[in-house]
Design a protein around this motif. Structure first.
Motif, short mmCIF file in Angstrom:
data_model
loop_
_atom_site.label_atom_id
_atom_site.label_comp_id
_atom_site.label_asym_id
_atom_site.label_seq_id
_atom_site.Cartn_x
_atom_site.Cartn_y
_atom_site.Cartn_z
N CYS A 71 0.82 -1.14 0.01
CA CYS A 71 0.04 0.02 0.14
C CYS A 71 0.74 0.98 0.06
CB CYS A 71 -0.80 0.01 1.27
SG CYS A 71 -1.79 1.48 1.73
N TYR A 72 0.67 1.88 -1.15
CA TYR A 72 1.55 3.09 -1.18
C TYR A 72 1.35 4.51 -0.71
CZ TYR A 72 5.93 1.44 -2.90
OH TYR A 72 7.22 0.92 -3.01
N GLY A 73 -0.11 4.59 -0.50
CA GLY A 73 -0.41 5.93 -0.08
C GLY A 73 -0.05 6.81 -1.25
N PHE B 143 -8.71 14.50 -1.56
CA PHE B 143 -7.99 14.60 -0.38
C PHE B 143 -7.72 13.76 0.24
CE2 PHE B 143 -9.85 18.96 -1.12
CZ PHE B 143 -8.90 19.69 -0.72
N TYR B 144 -6.38 13.42 0.73
CA TYR B 144 -6.01 12.54 1.67
C TYR B 144 -5.52 13.07 2.99
CZ TYR B 144 -2.88 9.18 3.81
OH TYR B 144 -2.49 8.31 4.96
N VAL B 145 -6.14 12.46 4.13
CA VAL B 145 -5.95 12.90 5.43
C VAL B 145 -5.10 12.08 6.24
CG1 VAL B 145 -6.95 13.97 7.81
CG2 VAL B 145 -8.36 14.11 5.20
N PHE C 30 -9.23 9.08 4.76
CA PHE C 30 -8.46 9.03 6.07
C PHE C 30 -7.53 7.89 6.30
CE2 PHE C 30 -10.55 12.67 8.26
CZ PHE C 30 -11.36 13.39 7.26
N GLY C 31 -6.39 8.11 6.18
CA GLY C 31 -5.39 7.02 6.38
C GLY C 31 -4.44 7.35 7.50
N THR D 131 -13.77 7.89 2.54
CA THR D 131 -13.22 6.43 3.18
C THR D 131 -12.47 6.58 4.75
OG1 THR D 131 -12.63 5.59 0.82
CG2 THR D 131 -11.71 4.54 2.81
N LEU D 132 -12.76 5.69 5.48
CA LEU D 132 -12.07 5.72 6.88
C LEU D 132 -11.26 4.33 6.83
CD1 LEU D 132 -11.64 6.95 9.64
CD2 LEU D 132 -13.26 5.45 10.28
N GLU D 133 -9.95 4.62 7.25
CA GLU D 133 -9.07 3.21 7.49
C GLU D 133 -9.28 3.04 9.01
OE1 GLU D 133 -5.16 2.76 4.66
OE2 GLU D 133 -4.92 3.62 6.56
N ALA D 134 -9.65 1.83 9.19
CA ALA D 134 -9.90 1.48 10.78
C ALA D 134 -9.15 0.25 10.95
CB ALA D 134 -11.49 1.39 10.86
N ASN D 135 -8.79 0.11 12.20
CA ASN D 135 -8.57 -1.11 12.67
C ASN D 135 -9.52 -1.88 13.25
OD1 ASN D 135 -5.98 0.08 12.00
ND2 ASN D 135 -4.97 -0.72 14.13
#
Ligand SMILES: Nc1nc2c(ncn2[C@@H]2O[C@H](COP(=O)(O)OP(=O)(O)O)[C@@H](O)[C@H]2O)c(=O)[nH]1
Ligand SMILES: C[S@@+](CC[C@H](N)C(=O)[O-])C[C@H]1O[C@@H](n2cnc3c(N)ncnc32)[C@H](O)[C@@H]1O
Ligand code: SF4
Ligand SMILES: [Mg+2]
Lengths: 623, 380
Positions: A570-572, B6-8, B67-68, B100-104
């Motif tokens: 995953c590169y972002g 946008f990436y956050v 959102f990563g 999108t939300l990246e989540a554990n």
């Protein structure tokens, strides 16, 4: 006081040969030659005590490498004998210490009437010293055995006196005992040099004959030639002639070294000194040649002149192909100072453009390579060293092969290879290990003698080819470093030799071809294919690596096709990082060599050509 | 410019996983005795300040917001909502914008998921990694296998339109059968999107140390190749088709945000260490969260450095990125020499034969496995 002030001492060109003693010191490295020389400089007062430093002569050479290269090759020492009270001139002549330079050693010996055999009495004699001792004895030099470092607690002077006596054929009590460190016994040694070594003999009225025993290139002054006058007289006003080339030279300067160079009016019978003629290349003023007077030349040269023959060959290639012209320049420069170095351009599909170089032996090869790298700042790859083969074809033609990839293809009647007679000295506990090693290397035992209770001399004939590749390293490692080795060429002999080619996807890789004994072809093939399988990265197709004698495959390994060559992460948004990685890989790809369709990184060639010892050394360097 | 994604970047995790070298920090790494609340207190304020800097581009369409992390799901939903709200101030965020939300898997519950949905998230991606406890243990994860199904169910009930899972293959000790089990478990949960990443041993990580010490074995390339082919097969069979080398989705569920990266579109990365790309210029922010917030709160730009891509860099990048997409590269955009150099791959099964005939370079599953090698042939 036995020293004589220089100005009052007998002067060059005006010294009666009966007052001259010419000697050299035969010693293994670290047995104390430089330290003893320091004591001699001190006791004869040619160096003022205020100016005295350790390793005086060696340091002078190093300092002069940056300035003018007048080597402390032969130092003139005035001395009043403590035995008869007369004045004498002692010339101490330097000897190179290694077997590769036997030819040059024998010239230094030929310039002397006697030799001090200097042995560290905590170590005993080493094989190379023994070889030089035999040379000196063959030259009918008077040998003065000297045990050095008697001040050491570990000294065993009685044991080694017995050893030396046996070798030379004298009484143990004839061995002098000195300490270069404390100066103990040094004055006595100088007196014994006067008493035991014969004065030079020569005909002062004959045409001049002087032996060149060293020749050094100097940037400012051209070649400085060191000579020993045998007959006649060389004067500063003379024109001289080299016997072998017949070329005439102007004499720009003549002098002696004491230990600074001192110009003189000339040199007479038995004297040792230097000449400067303006020659720019040591090959025009070669070690072993005879210098004579141009207007009154001699008809008979001193001991027959012969070119030192290269015995070991290796291809030298710049790691960076763009450095090829630099390598040529560096070799040209080195040759000015090293008449024994020969080379000619060659090209290799695997390594690019380089030179096939011939050396006197392994040490010579190492020295040349090291000097090229150090002095010209080059990174080099060298192919495995090989010897010269004489191949006779069925049409009667004979071919000289100095590069295995040039081994003829046709029907071969016979192949001859050089054979050496080797001498190994070691503690007797290692006899088994040494014999096993020599046996593996096709050695034939000639004999074995005990030098003392626990030290032996073992003599073998061995094909030179078996020695040139890591024999010395193996010998050292199987004797915990105690064994010493010496060898001399004794001629050629027929051998059951074959060429093994290494093929990548069916394409021969010239740098890996080797000429080996038939019994070892399989082992070589297995070793090389195995090594390459580890070193060559996987390609997108399967790559067979084969070893072959002619069309017959004797070993095979396969590098399976690569299955995964992708970064699946995953590169972002960090695309820059990925692109920079790609740019780096692009650079890496440029350094790849193509063998057919196979991409081989240059490092793989280098690593495949390295010996175990190279690898250990590289590891040690990295630490 | 017509669109800007946008990436956050949210740079916090409760614990760092052994294999991870992402720009993320535990609260105690950032502050002695720190808690998530104390260390992230002014983080969102800073991000909102950075959004102000993007105002030049106000008004253009926003196809996606991502959102990563780190672990964005650690922050309270209202806090994350403030960022979306700030974006709405400058841009029309339409209904179909992918947020999108990246989540554990162990950092959410039903209640929180409902809140997240309320503040605007419509897509969620869980870091599942594996369904095998022993693999999760080697990966040094905090969650357990059963967390995943609970989280996916809850996300679906909360009304997320799209649910994705991340998997990692090639973990030391993971067999092909372990991997099959993980993929089948993921697919059985009925998700519409799956990412599968080959484990990379990054320098400086705990994993790298364990391998160096001989405590763990290095991932095996050939096994990873088999694992890749397996996940590809299982996904296609389950109706998820590949659209990017590491990504599979049901029709219509390809991630727009992901696609923007591989198509070299324009996006602005907000947060510490975030990368941005607009019209051939790439820049990135200072990495450390404290440096980032203090720069912005002092009224300065958080930009660390930038590069203006040369023409050849742009074309290298375009090849490197687009080759990873199912659509591939149009042969007409390649120089004849480039085509010649890779033609043999169309015969060796690495490039799709039919698509080649139609004028496209499209990787087969085997080809995707050596994509970087094919790129190197193209960019010399
Ligand atoms: N104890 C002791 N050490 C000595 C003596 N002569 C030389 N050495 C030491 O042995 C080492 C080698 O000496 P050196 O003169 O450089 O040997 P070379 O390589 O033969 O020139 C040096 O560390 C010297 O200090 C000696 O008579 N007694
Ligand atoms: C930005 S990361 C973080 C997502 C989230 N914090 C989590 O771990 O669940 C996104 C994905 O990258 C993958 N990843 C992280 N480090 C990796 C590595 N060293 N090798 C391969 N994949 C990696 C993981 O699958 C992870 O879910
Ligand atoms: S939770 Fe995700 S971002 Fe955090 S350390 Fe683990 S893999 Fe990295
Ligand atoms: Mg010395």
């Amino acid at each position: 006081m036995p020293a004589i002030p220089l100005a009052k001492a007998p002067q060059p060109a005006a010294t009666d040969p009966a007052q001259i003693r010419n000697f050299c010191i035969i010693a293994h490295i670290d047995h104390g030659k430089s330290t003893l020389a320091d004591r001699m400089l001190g006791i004869t007062e040619v160096v003022d005590p205020r100016n005295m430093r350790e390793q005086y002569l060696d340091r002078m050479d190093i300092e002069r490498e940056r300035g003018i290269t007048i080597k402390s090759q032969a130092v003139r020492l005035p001395w009043r004998s403590g035995i008869d009270g007369h004045e004498y001139i002692l010339n101490m002549i330097d000897t190179p210490g290694h077997v590769d330079f036997t030819y040059e050693v024998s010239r230094s010996l030929a310039a002397s009437e006697g030799a001090v055999l200097l042995v560290d009495c905590a170590q005993g004699i080493e094989a190379q010293t023994l070889a030089n001792l035999y040379l000196a004895m063959e030259n009918n030099l008077k040998i003065i055995p000297v045990l050095n470092k008697i001040d050491l607690p570990a000294a065993q002077p009685d044991k080694f006196a017995a050893e030396l006596a046996k070798l030379i054929g004298c009484e143990p009590s004839d061995c002098l005992r000195v300490s270069g460190k404390t100066g103990d016994g040094v004055a006595d040694l100088l007196d014994q040099i006067v008493a035991q070594i014969p004065a030079p003999k020569g005909d002062a009225n004959a045409p001049a004959r002087a032996l060149i025993f060293d020749s050094v290139y100097d940037v400012y002054r051209g070649v400085v030639t060191y000579v020993r006058v045998v007959d006649g007289h060389l004067s500063a006003r003379d024109q001289i002639q080299m016997f072998s080339t017949g070329v005439r030279h102007e004499m720009l300067e003549v002098g002696v070294i004491s230990p600074e160079p001192v110009p003189s009016k000339g040199l007479g019978v038995g004297e040792v000194g230097y000449l400067i003629t303006g020659v720019k290349d040591v090959r025009q003023s070669r070690v072993g040649d005879t210098v004579t007077n141009y207007n009154n030349p001699t008809k008979t040269p001193l001991a027959g002149y012969k070119d030192p023959k290269p015995m070991v060959f290796s291809g030298l290639y710049p790691l960076d192909g763009a450095d090829y012209p630099l390598l040529r320049e560096a070799l040209d420069k080195l040759q000015l100072n090293d008449a024994a170095l020969v080379y000619e351009p060659e090209s290799s599909a695997a390594l690019g453009f380089g030179f096939r170089c011939g050396f006197l032996g392994l040490l010579h090869m190492e020295i040349v390579r090291e000097r090229l790298e150090r002095e010209s700042n080059l990174s080099l790859i060298s192919t495995a060293p090989n010897v010269v083969y004489q191949v006779v074809l069925d049409d009667g033609k004979s071919v000289t092969v100095t590069n295995p990839s040039e081994f003829p293809e046709g029907k071969i009647v016979s192949v001859e290879e050089p054979i050496v007679r080797s001498t190994i000295l070691a503690p007797s506990e290692f006899i088994g290990a040494i014999m096993e090693l020599c046996q593996q290397r096709r050695g034939v035992l000639l004999g074995m003698d005990y030098l003392s209770e626990d030290r032996v001399e073992i003599r073998y004939t061995l094909p030179l080819a078996e020695i040139v590749f890591d024999f010395f390293d193996k010998l050292k490692s199987s004797t915990r470093g105690y064994a010493s080795l010496d060898y001399e060429a004794i001629g050629d002999a027929e051998g059951d030799l074959v060429k093994v080619d290494i093929l990548l996807q069916g394409e021969p890789v010239d740098a890996f071809s080797a000429i080996v004994h038939r019994d070892k072809a399989y082992a070589y093939g297995l070793m090389m294919t195995g090594k390459l399988r580890q070193l060559i990265p996987r390609q997108q197709f399967e790559v067979p690596i084969q070893a072959a004698i002619g069309a017959r495959i004797i070993a095979r390994e396969t590098i399976s096709a690569i299955r995964k060559d992708v970064l699946a992460k995953c590169y972002g948004g960090d695309i820059s990082r990925k692109r920079k990685l790609l740019e780096k890989q692009k650079e890496g790809k440029k350094r790849m060599k193509m063998v057919g369709r196979v991409e081989v990184p240059q490092e793989a060639f280098v690593a495949a050509l390295a010996t175990d010892a190279d690898i250990d050394k590289a590891k040690a360097d990295r630490k | 410019m017509s669109a800007l994604s946008f990436y956050v970047h949210v740079p916090y995790c409760l614990r760092r996983c052994g294999y991870c070298d992402f720009n993320t920090y535990t609260p105690t790494e950032l502050l002695h005795n720190g808690t998530l609340e104390t260390v992230s207190g002014d983080y969102v304020d800073a991000v909102i300040r950075e959004i102000e800097l993007a105002r030049n581009y106000a008004g253009v369409e926003v196809p996606s917001i991502f959102f990563g992390g780190g672990t964005p799901s650690l922050l309270p939903a209202p806090t994350l909502g403030r960022v979306i709200e700030a974006l709405r101030q400058g841009w029309q965020i339409s209904e179909d914008c992918e947020i999108t939300l990246e989540a554990n898997p162990d950092s959410v519950n039903s209640e929180k998921l409902i809140q997240l949905r309320e503040v605007g998230f419509n897509r969620i991606s869980f870091g599942m990694q594996s369904a095998k406890a022993h693999v999760l243990k080697v990966l040094d994860r905090t969650h357990r296998p059963e967390n995943v199904s609970i989280a996916v169910e809850a996300a679906r009930s909360a009304g997320f339109e799209s649910v994705s899972l991340d998997l990692i293959y090639g973990t030391p000790g993971e067999s092909l059968e372990d991997w099959r089990f993980s993929v089948e478990t993921a697919l059985a949960l009925g998700v519409d999107h799956l990412s599968a990443y080959a484990l990379i041993v990054e320098v400086g990580t705990k994993l790298a140390t364990q391998i160096k010490r001989g405590e763990l074995a290095m991932p095996i390339d050939d096994l990873m190749a088999d694992m890749y082919l397996l996940v590809d097969q299982l996904c296609e069979d389950a109706g998820l088709s590949w659209y990017e080398l590491s990504n599979w989705s049901k029709p219509g569920h390809a991630s727009r945000h992901n696609t923007a990266y591989w198509k070299n579109a324009n996006w602005w990365g907000l947060g510490p260490g975030a990368h941005s790309h607009i019209d051939g210029i790439r820049w990135w922010n200072v990495k450390h969260p404290t440096q980032y917030t203090s720069a912005l709160l002092a009224g300065n730009s958080p930009e660390k450095d930038r590069e203006v891509l040369t023409h050849s860099q742009q074309s290298d990048e375009s090849i490197m990125l687009s080759i990873r997409m199912k659509q591939g590269i149009e042969l007409s955009t390649l120089a004849p020499g480039q085509q010649d150099r890779v033609e043999e791959y169309s015969r060796s099964g690495h490039l799709d034969r039919d698509r080649w005939e139609q004028g496209f370079l499209q990787l087969t599953p085997q080809g995707r496995l050596i994509a970087d090698r094919i790129v190197r042939e193209l960019v010399v």
